[in-house]
Design a protein around this motif. Structure first.
Motif, mmCIF file in Angstrom:
data_model
loop_
_atom_site.group_PDB
_atom_site.id
_atom_site.type_symbol
_atom_site.label_atom_id
_atom_site.label_comp_id
_atom_site.label_asym_id
_atom_site.label_seq_id
_atom_site.Cartn_x
_atom_site.Cartn_y
_atom_site.Cartn_z
ATOM 1 N N ASP A 10 28.542 49.582 54.528
ATOM 2 C CA ASP A 10 28.368 50.680 53.573
ATOM 3 C C ASP A 10 26.909 51.146 53.536
ATOM 4 O O ASP A 10 26.626 52.330 53.607
ATOM 5 N N VAL A 11 25.986 50.176 53.413
ATOM 6 C CA VAL A 11 24.577 50.545 53.256
ATOM 7 C C VAL A 11 23.719 49.664 54.163
ATOM 8 O O VAL A 11 23.876 48.438 54.182
ATOM 9 N N LEU A 30 23.697 46.622 40.744
ATOM 10 C CA LEU A 30 24.362 47.823 40.196
ATOM 11 C C LEU A 30 25.836 47.848 40.600
ATOM 12 O O LEU A 30 26.718 48.165 39.793
ATOM 13 N N LEU A 31 26.094 47.483 41.863
ATOM 14 C CA LEU A 31 27.479 47.508 42.354
ATOM 15 C C LEU A 31 28.298 46.456 41.635
ATOM 16 O O LEU A 31 29.461 46.677 41.276
ATOM 17 N N ALA A 38 30.975 46.620 48.079
ATOM 18 C CA ALA A 38 30.344 47.356 49.184
ATOM 19 C C ALA A 38 29.472 46.393 49.968
ATOM 20 O O ALA A 38 28.871 45.473 49.396
ATOM 21 N N SER A 39 29.434 46.603 51.267
ATOM 22 C CA SER A 39 28.615 45.725 52.111
ATOM 23 C C SER A 39 27.208 46.314 52.231
ATOM 24 O O SER A 39 27.036 47.497 52.512
ATOM 25 N N VAL A 40 26.209 45.459 52.001
ATOM 26 C CA VAL A 40 24.805 45.880 52.045
ATOM 27 C C VAL A 40 24.074 44.930 52.982
ATOM 28 O O VAL A 40 24.221 43.704 52.860
ATOM 29 N N ALA A 41 23.313 45.478 53.920
ATOM 30 C CA ALA A 41 22.577 44.622 54.857
ATOM 31 C C ALA A 41 21.161 45.125 55.030
ATOM 32 O O ALA A 41 20.853 46.299 54.775
ATOM 33 N N VAL A 42 20.295 44.213 55.469
ATOM 34 C CA VAL A 42 18.907 44.545 55.792
ATOM 35 C C VAL A 42 18.678 44.157 57.247
ATOM 36 O O VAL A 42 19.002 43.036 57.653
ATOM 37 N N LYS A 178 27.278 54.232 55.687
ATOM 38 C CA LYS A 178 27.385 55.502 54.946
ATOM 39 C C LYS A 178 25.991 55.984 54.516
ATOM 40 O O LYS A 178 25.742 57.176 54.443
ATOM 41 N N VAL A 179 25.133 55.002 54.214
ATOM 42 C CA VAL A 179 23.758 55.348 53.838
ATOM 43 C C VAL A 179 22.802 54.445 54.611
ATOM 44 O O VAL A 179 22.976 53.218 54.624
#
Ligand code: SF4
Length: 546
Positions: A10-11, A30-31, A38-42, A178-179
């Motif tokens: 997702d991000v 926040l999520l 949502a999946s968030v990675a760095v 997505k972002v």
């Protein structure tokens, strides 16, 4: 043949600096509050978080307080709260104290910090929040559908120095998101492409940079007060070159000595590494360091242009945060708190975009508005003309900064905005007198570049294509030699560029494995024909405490 892997997220934050890490933590929270999955990675090019992190640094804790409401009762890895601060004007042999430190430059209630330690700590917090961290992978290309950013391609591994695939070749992966939030630090290669493609600097002052070079010195027990802070101007840079030195007391009797040199000087012979060595010849610095041992070296560029050099911050599918966007307060020499806050504001826009499922340019423009109504804008607006004033030298810059205190940042201009030009355009043709002929590198107190690079623990796989791309090397061996005397040999603080004899002429040798990833060459090359791109993921410096 190996297939290119495709990963859907997702991000994706690119670059594990304070901006991305704070943004990822804030987004996950926040999520979780809104019950959104949502999946968030760095994505991080260094072998581990913090290995490419370098800053002064004194941290203003404002963003940390917002992100961690139990601050200061956390285990934050600060060296010490600022306990005493000094501002000096240096002549070659003397140190003249300013009667007081102006409030706008005060570091009261701030903390001496190693950015490497802070990012490692933030990285752990990210993992606790469920953020995936991919270290050792460099983003090398933005993926597009039309003008919408839809992900990042990571670099191939296993290409030899001739561009041929080695047996262990692995194509980079396509990480679709997505972002995409770019927090690559200064002059990131993806950021540079994004800004150019979407013309994001239109209507802005050009960004101007400085480079910071620093050494850590291990001193005898009980000799370094943690939290001690001194800033200087004057020697060794003089009045025509923007910049100054810093000296911070860290834990365990370590002095953190650095010099910031504006990358908008006129003399093509200026060498920031050599200026740091000249600084160490000052009697005051020598008296502090001579009983110690240098233990680490590094260099990094920083954006100095201020508010008017901040580009449009969003396009369809992508946003810019931290140093990639230019969030740095040049007057306070501070950007970590601004970087973190920008990541957090990008996180808020992202959370809303995920809720609505809309990621177009107009949807993400909400981030630009959040920045414009945040304390980032308030802080940078007050110093919006700070750097431009130094176009008239040190005393002109100080006068402009002083007037700025009474005019809310307007400075001496009648209009709100003082203009500036890109730093590399100020370099003047003609080889100037060597500023460094008296420097004697003894290998114990004054170090040449190669020795200092050794202390940066920098390593690159040698059998790969150089990651410094020079579009036309004929310019280097003919035009540049004649016009500027090959300033790349001087402005690179890691001895990457060397002009060597070659028959009747000369050739450029690129010692790319020395590169400490400061990006100075990409910024300061007078012909703008050097493109810094990431080497194989995981390569570069391995900084621990910088
Ligand atoms: Fe910095 Fe460029 Fe030298 Fe690398 S090659 S250390 S990025 S100036």
């Amino acid at each position: 043949m190996s297939e290119r892997e495709v990963l859907d997220l997702d991000v994706l934050f690119v670059g594990a600096g304070p901006a991305s890490l704070a943004g990822a933590i804030h987004l996950k929270r926040l999520l979780s509050k809104s019950g959104t999955e949502a999946s968030v990675a760095v994505l991080e090019k260094a072998s581990e978080i913090g290995a490419h992190s370098l800053s002064g640094a004194i941290v203003d804790p404002r963003a940390l307080r917002e992100l961690f409401p139990d601050f200061p009762d956390t285990d934050l890895p600060f060296e010490a709260e600022v306990s005493e601060e000094h501002l000096y004007y240096l002549t070659e042999n003397k140190k003249i104290p300013f009667p007081f430190v102006p409030p706008s430059m005060s570091h009261h209630h701030c903390f001496v910090t190693s950015l490497g330690k802070l990012t490692r700590w933030l990285g752990n917090k990210c993992e606790n929040e469920g953020v995936d961290i991919f270290c050792g992978f460099a983003g090398t290309k933005l993926l597009y559908e039309g003008e919408q950013v839809v992900g990042v391609r990571t670099g191939d591994r296993g290409i030899d120095k001739n561009g041929e695939k080695k047996p262990q070749f692995e194509p980079g992966a396509d990480i679709r998101a997505k972002v995409v939030i770019l927090g690559e630090g200064t002059r990131g290669s993806l950021t540079k492409n994004l800004i150019d493609r979407h013309e994001l600097m239109q209507g802005c002052n050009p960004q101007v940079w400085a480079v910071g070079v620093k050494e850590l010195w291990q001193m005898p027990s009980g000799t370094v007060p943690p939290g001690y802070v001194a800033h200087t101007m004057g020697f060794p840079l003089g009045q025509a070159i923007f910049g100054g030195a810093f000296l911070y007391g860290m834990q365990n009797d370590i002095w953190d000595l650095g010099l910031v040199v504006g990358l908008d000087y006129q003399n093509p012979g200026v060498d920031s590494h050599h200026e740091l060595q000249r600084l160490k010849n000052h009697p005051w610095i020598r008296s502090l360091l001579s009983a110690g041992k240098m233990i680490a070296y590094g260099a990094k560029s920083l954006p100095e242009g201020g508010w008017y050099s901040i580009p449009k911050l969003s396009v369809g599918g992508a946003m810019l945060i931290g140093d990639s966007a230019g969030f740095m307060n040049g007057q306070r020499l501070k950007g970590i708190h601004l970087a973190m806050k920008s990541g957090m504001l990008a996180a808020e826009t992202t959370a809303e975009a995920l809720a609505t499922g809309k990621f177009s340019e107009s949807d993400l423009a909400d981030y630009d508005s959040r920045i414009a109504s945040s304390w980032i804008r308030d802080e940078l607006w007050k110093v919006r003309n700070f750097h431009q004033g130094f176009d008239r030298g040190l005393f002109g810059g100080l006068a402009n900064a002083g007037i700025g205190l009474f005019t809310g940042g307007r400075g001496w201009g009648i209009k709100n905005r003082l203009s500036s030009e890109a730093g590399h355009k100020k370099m003047q043709k003609g080889v100037k007198k060597n500023r460094y002929q008296d420097l004697q590198f003894d290998g114990t107190y004054l170090f040449d570049k190669v020795t200092d690079v050794y202390y940066s623990a920098t390593a690159h796989e040698e059998d790969q294509m150089p990651h410094l791309k020079i579009r036309d090397q004929d310019v280097c061996v003919s035009k540049c030699t004649e016009e500027y005397g090959n300033p790349c040999e001087k402005f690179c603080p890691a001895n990457v560029y060397e002009m060597l004899p070659d028959g009747d002429g000369q050739r450029l040798q690129i010692n790319f494995s020395n590169c400490v990833h400061c990006k100075t060459c990409d910024i300061m090359d007078p012909y703008q024909i050097i493109d810094w791109v990431p080497p194989e993921g995981g390569d570069g410096p391995v900084w621990v405490n910088l």
